[in-house]
Design a protein around this motif. Structure first.
Motif, PDB file in Angstrom:
ATOM      1  N   VAL A  50      -1.087  -4.818   5.400  1.00 25.21           N
ATOM      2  CA  VAL A  50      -1.809  -4.962   5.664  1.00 25.21           C
ATOM      3  C   VAL A  50      -2.145  -6.308   6.193  1.00 25.21           C
ATOM      4  O   VAL A  50      -1.655  -7.268   6.073  1.00 25.21           O
ATOM      5  CB  VAL A  50      -2.905  -4.858   4.328  1.00 25.21           C
ATOM      6  N   TYR A  85      -6.387  -2.595   7.512  1.00 29.82           N
ATOM      7  CA  TYR A  85      -4.957  -1.687   7.438  1.00 29.82           C
ATOM      8  C   TYR A  85      -5.694  -0.185   8.505  1.00 29.82           C
ATOM      9  O   TYR A  85      -7.076  -0.143   7.828  1.00 29.82           O
ATOM     10  CB  TYR A  85      -5.631  -1.470   6.090  1.00 29.82           C
ATOM     11  N   ARG A  86      -4.549  -0.363   9.050  1.00 29.84           N
ATOM     12  CA  ARG A  86      -4.335   0.906   9.845  1.00 29.84           C
ATOM     13  C   ARG A  86      -5.668   1.019  10.825  1.00 29.84           C
ATOM     14  O   ARG A  86      -6.188   1.694  11.514  1.00 29.84           O
ATOM     15  CB  ARG A  86      -4.548   2.537   8.958  1.00 29.84           C
ATOM     16  N   ASP A  95     -13.700  -2.214   0.324  1.00 29.21           N
ATOM     17  CA  ASP A  95     -14.187  -0.442   0.508  1.00 29.21           C
ATOM     18  C   ASP A  95     -13.716  -0.038  -0.337  1.00 29.21           C
ATOM     19  O   ASP A  95     -12.349  -0.405  -1.146  1.00 29.21           O
ATOM     20  CB  ASP A  95     -13.318  -0.075   2.414  1.00 29.21           C
ATOM     21  N   ILE A 146      -5.627  -5.783  -2.404  1.00 32.68           N
ATOM     22  CA  ILE A 146      -6.758  -6.658  -0.836  1.00 32.68           C
ATOM     23  C   ILE A 146      -7.447  -7.955  -1.442  1.00 32.68           C
ATOM     24  O   ILE A 146      -7.112  -8.746  -0.380  1.00 32.68           O
ATOM     25  CB  ILE A 146      -7.265  -5.413  -0.492  1.00 32.68           C
ATOM     26  N   VAL A 152     -11.285  -3.306   6.223  1.00 28.20           N
ATOM     27  CA  VAL A 152     -11.404  -3.026   4.630  1.00 28.20           C
ATOM     28  C   VAL A 152     -11.885  -3.829   4.093  1.00 28.20           C
ATOM     29  O   VAL A 152     -11.411  -3.716   2.720  1.00 28.20           O
ATOM     30  CB  VAL A 152      -9.776  -2.361   4.203  1.00 28.20           C
ATOM     31  N   ASN A 198     -12.403   2.626  -0.783  1.00 29.05           N
ATOM     32  CA  ASN A 198     -11.648   4.165  -0.695  1.00 29.05           C
ATOM     33  C   ASN A 198     -10.018   3.045  -1.055  1.00 29.05           C
ATOM     34  O   ASN A 198      -8.764   3.670  -0.408  1.00 29.05           O
ATOM     35  CB  ASN A 198     -11.478   4.758   0.140  1.00 29.05           C
ATOM     36  N   HIS A 199      -9.928   1.250  -1.148  1.00 32.28           N
ATOM     37  CA  HIS A 199      -8.590   0.567  -0.854  1.00 32.28           C
ATOM     38  C   HIS A 199      -8.734  -0.063  -2.003  1.00 32.28           C
ATOM     39  O   HIS A 199      -8.395  -0.791  -2.074  1.00 32.28           O
ATOM     40  CB  HIS A 199      -8.718   0.523   1.013  1.00 32.28           C
ATOM     41  N   ARG A 200      -9.669   0.294  -3.285  1.00 31.54           N
ATOM     42  CA  ARG A 200      -9.372  -1.083  -3.881  1.00 31.54           C
ATOM     43  C   ARG A 200      -8.525  -0.294  -4.671  1.00 31.54           C
ATOM     44  O   ARG A 200      -7.938   0.675  -4.958  1.00 31.54           O
ATOM     45  CB  ARG A 200     -10.524  -0.482  -4.927  1.00 31.54           C
ATOM     46  N   ILE A 216       1.186  -1.251   0.134  1.00 32.20           N
ATOM     47  CA  ILE A 216       0.610  -0.290   0.013  1.00 32.20           C
ATOM     48  C   ILE A 216       1.072   1.544   0.137  1.00 32.20           C
ATOM     49  O   ILE A 216       1.681   1.137   0.591  1.00 32.20           O
ATOM     50  CB  ILE A 216      -0.779  -0.041   1.092  1.00 32.20           C
ATOM     51  N   ASP A 217       0.778   2.651  -0.575  1.00 34.18           N
ATOM     52  CA  ASP A 217       1.188   3.672  -0.231  1.00 34.18           C
ATOM     53  C   ASP A 217       2.209   4.350   0.618  1.00 34.18           C
ATOM     54  O   ASP A 217       3.310   4.037   0.115  1.00 34.18           O
ATOM     55  CB  ASP A 217       0.208   4.497  -1.056  1.00 34.18           C
ATOM     56  N   ARG A 240      -5.506  -2.370  -4.016  1.00 38.81           N
ATOM     57  CA  ARG A 240      -4.464  -2.540  -3.824  1.00 38.81           C
ATOM     58  C   ARG A 240      -3.822  -3.996  -3.617  1.00 38.81           C
ATOM     59  O   ARG A 240      -3.264  -3.873  -2.588  1.00 38.81           O
ATOM     60  CB  ARG A 240      -4.487  -1.168  -2.330  1.00 38.81           C
TER      61      ARG A 240
END
Length: 185
Positions: free
Chosen positions: A24, A76-77, A105, A113, A81, A107-109, A18-19, A111
């Motif tokens: 994760v 994640y965090r 989620d 996951i 997610v 906002n987390h596609r 992830i960025d 990536r």
């Protein structure tokens, strides 16, 4: 740099693509994950009350565990997610498990996951000596991204029940032949 591996003394898979290179973690679903998982389910655009159906299923899975059923979450965090599970489905088979509720989620596609969740589900099925992992992709036109994702990950359409969910809402069954665990290593 992308790092993948098992966390010692745990059943979690860790990956760092992830960025900001935060971890994760994919782990088994627990009771305290229900609310977050239902939030993910609510992101699915559907006229049906999917959250109610998911709550019933998730609660049943936790209350009455089954050897051939599992649900995972991606963290994640400290946030859930993503989620995905599998089980014997409505018509159990010695050869297959059915994947369900793959949701990441919005906002987390994109990536990886969903791929991490699938990796754990496929491992679970392979350990149980299953030959196939099956799923219902729903309406291919409305779920084009999901359909393409599954094709890229080795699934193919093996059947269709026209108008199953409603007019022009077909039940599209996809399946993937699994690689036995002893040939993966």
């Amino acid at each position: 740099m992308h790092v993948t591996g098992w966390i010692p003394h745990s059943r979690s898979l860790i990956i760092m693509p992830i960025d900001d290179y935060q971890s994760v973690i994919v782990r088994r679903f627990i009771n305290s994950d229900i609310a977050a998982a239902l939030e993910l389910i609510s992101q699915i655009g559907s006229p049906d009350d999917l959250a109610r159906a998911a709550r019933e299923q998730f609660t049943r899975e936790l209350d009455a565990p089954h050897d051939e059923e599992v649900r995972f979450v991606a963290i994640y965090r400290s946030m859930v997610v993503g989620t995905m599970g599998c089980g014997p489905g409505p018509l159990p088979s010695k050869q297959a498990l059915w994947a369900d509720w793959l949701v990441v989620d919005r906002n987390h596609r994109r990536r990886k996951i969903a791929s991490l969740l699938y990796e754990k589900v496929e491992e679970f099925a392979s350990i149980r000596k299953k030959t196939y992992l099956c799923l219902d992709i729903g309406n291919i036109d409305n779920e084009r991204a999901a359909f393409t994702f599954h094709l890229r990950n080795g699934f193919q359409i093996v059947g269709q029940l026209p108008d199953y969910w409603g007019e022009l809402e077909h039940l599209n069954i996809m399946a993937k032949r699994l690689t036995p665990m002893d040939r993966r290593q």
